[in-house]
Design a protein around this motif. Structure first.
Motif, PDB file in Angstrom:
ATOM      1  N   SER A  11       0.866  -1.175   0.000  1.00  0.00           N
ATOM      2  CA  SER A  11       0.000   0.000   0.000  1.00  0.00           C
ATOM      3  C   SER A  11       0.900   1.221   0.000  1.00  0.00           C
ATOM      4  CB  SER A  11      -0.914  -0.011   1.225  1.00  0.00           C
ATOM      5  OG  SER A  11      -1.730   1.126   1.210  1.00  0.00           O
ATOM      6  N   SER A  74      -4.951   9.400  -9.962  1.00  0.00           N
ATOM      7  CA  SER A  74      -4.888   7.987  -9.530  1.00  0.00           C
ATOM      8  C   SER A  74      -4.240   7.813  -8.161  1.00  0.00           C
ATOM      9  CB  SER A  74      -4.156   7.138 -10.568  1.00  0.00           C
ATOM     10  OG  SER A  74      -4.796   7.215 -11.805  1.00  0.00           O
ATOM     11  N   PRO A  76      -4.871   6.894  -4.340  1.00  0.00           N
ATOM     12  CA  PRO A  76      -5.940   6.219  -3.574  1.00  0.00           C
ATOM     13  C   PRO A  76      -6.416   7.083  -2.406  1.00  0.00           C
ATOM     14  CG  PRO A  76      -3.808   5.229  -3.110  1.00  0.00           C
ATOM     15  CD  PRO A  76      -3.584   6.224  -4.198  1.00  0.00           C
ATOM     16  N   GLN A 130       4.389  -5.012   4.112  1.00  0.00           N
ATOM     17  CA  GLN A 130       3.869  -5.628   2.900  1.00  0.00           C
ATOM     18  C   GLN A 130       3.713  -7.128   3.135  1.00  0.00           C
ATOM     19  OE1 GLN A 130       6.756  -4.660  -0.076  1.00  0.00           O
ATOM     20  NE2 GLN A 130       8.011  -6.446   0.328  1.00  0.00           N
ATOM     21  N   ARG A 149      -8.956  -7.861  -3.678  1.00  0.00           N
ATOM     22  CA  ARG A 149      -9.605  -6.662  -4.238  1.00  0.00           C
ATOM     23  C   ARG A 149     -11.033  -6.528  -3.749  1.00  0.00           C
ATOM     24  NH1 ARG A 149      -6.864  -6.882  -9.915  1.00  0.00           N
ATOM     25  NH2 ARG A 149      -5.235  -5.346  -9.561  1.00  0.00           N
ATOM     26  N   ASP A 156      -6.006   1.127   0.367  1.00  0.00           N
ATOM     27  CA  ASP A 156      -5.920   0.693  -1.026  1.00  0.00           C
ATOM     28  C   ASP A 156      -4.631  -0.113  -1.188  1.00  0.00           C
ATOM     29  OD1 ASP A 156      -7.083   1.007  -3.752  1.00  0.00           O
ATOM     30  OD2 ASP A 156      -5.052   1.762  -4.127  1.00  0.00           O
ATOM     31  N   GLN A 158      -1.852  -2.400  -3.742  1.00  0.00           N
ATOM     32  CA  GLN A 158      -1.341  -2.656  -5.073  1.00  0.00           C
ATOM     33  C   GLN A 158      -0.624  -3.998  -5.047  1.00  0.00           C
ATOM     34  OE1 GLN A 158      -0.028   0.462  -3.543  1.00  0.00           O
ATOM     35  NE2 GLN A 158      -1.944   1.428  -4.135  1.00  0.00           N
ATOM     36  N   VAL A 160       2.500  -5.928  -6.631  1.00  0.00           N
ATOM     37  CA  VAL A 160       3.751  -5.657  -7.340  1.00  0.00           C
ATOM     38  C   VAL A 160       4.647  -6.891  -7.313  1.00  0.00           C
ATOM     39  CG1 VAL A 160       3.683  -3.176  -6.868  1.00  0.00           C
ATOM     40  CG2 VAL A 160       4.836  -4.689  -5.272  1.00  0.00           C
TER      41      VAL A 160
END
Length: 163
Positions: A11, A74, A76, A130, A149, A156, A158, A160
């Motif tokens: 995030s 974009s 969050p 993470q 999701r 929010d 992501q 990766v």
């Protein structure tokens, strides 16, 4: 034996994009009629936004302008943690919004439980702020991404380093 695939759930907020959104919002505030003569301002103090305005109504308008600019870039908005509105000098009101970076312990626990309860052959481990998810099947990883999701976490995320 098949090689294991993995990805990281993180995030992060791009601070340069936040700075750009603030600059664009400030320009719009200067040009808007309802903000003429107002003491409204947005500043970025490390990883915290400081919003100052004449009253709570204008503060809400200021937040709306900022959020719309952040969405266009974009950023969050789920990662904004607002404090309560407080009085400031000169009869103005101020509100701070902390930009949340990384996955906190509660959200990490929710994500790990979601992964464990999925019934897929997937391993997850918490690494600082993470989560690393590994599996032999890339299809299982795709299902985990879809499940995360749809989950009800407060930041929010992501995905990766998909390998």
């Amino acid at each position: 034996m098949a090689k294991e695939s993995s990805f990281d759930i993180v995030s992060k907020v791009d601070m340069s994009e936040v700075s750009n959104a603030i600059q664009i919002a400030k320009k719009e505030i200067q040009n808007r009629y309802d903000f003429k003569g107002s003491k409204s301002d947005i500043t970025l103090d490390k990883e915290e936004l400081v919003l100052v305005s004449d009253d709570e109504y204008k503060l809400e308008q200021l937040k709306d302008v900022l959020i719309s600019k952040m969405i266009k870039r974009s950023i969050p908005i789920k990662n904004l943690d607002y404090s309560k509105v407080e009085g400031a000098s000169g009869g103005t009101v101020r509100q701070r919004a902390k930009l949340v970076q990384g996955i906190d312990k509660e959200n990490a626990k929710i994500i790990n439980m979601l992964i464990k309860n999925s019934g897929l052959k997937v391993k997850s481990q918490l690494q600082d702020d993470q989560i690393r998810v590994t599996a032999k099947s890339r299809d299982d990883l795709q299902q985990i991404i879809a499940a995360v999701r749809e989950s009800k976490i407060t930041v929010d995320v992501q995905f990766v380093n998909y390998r």
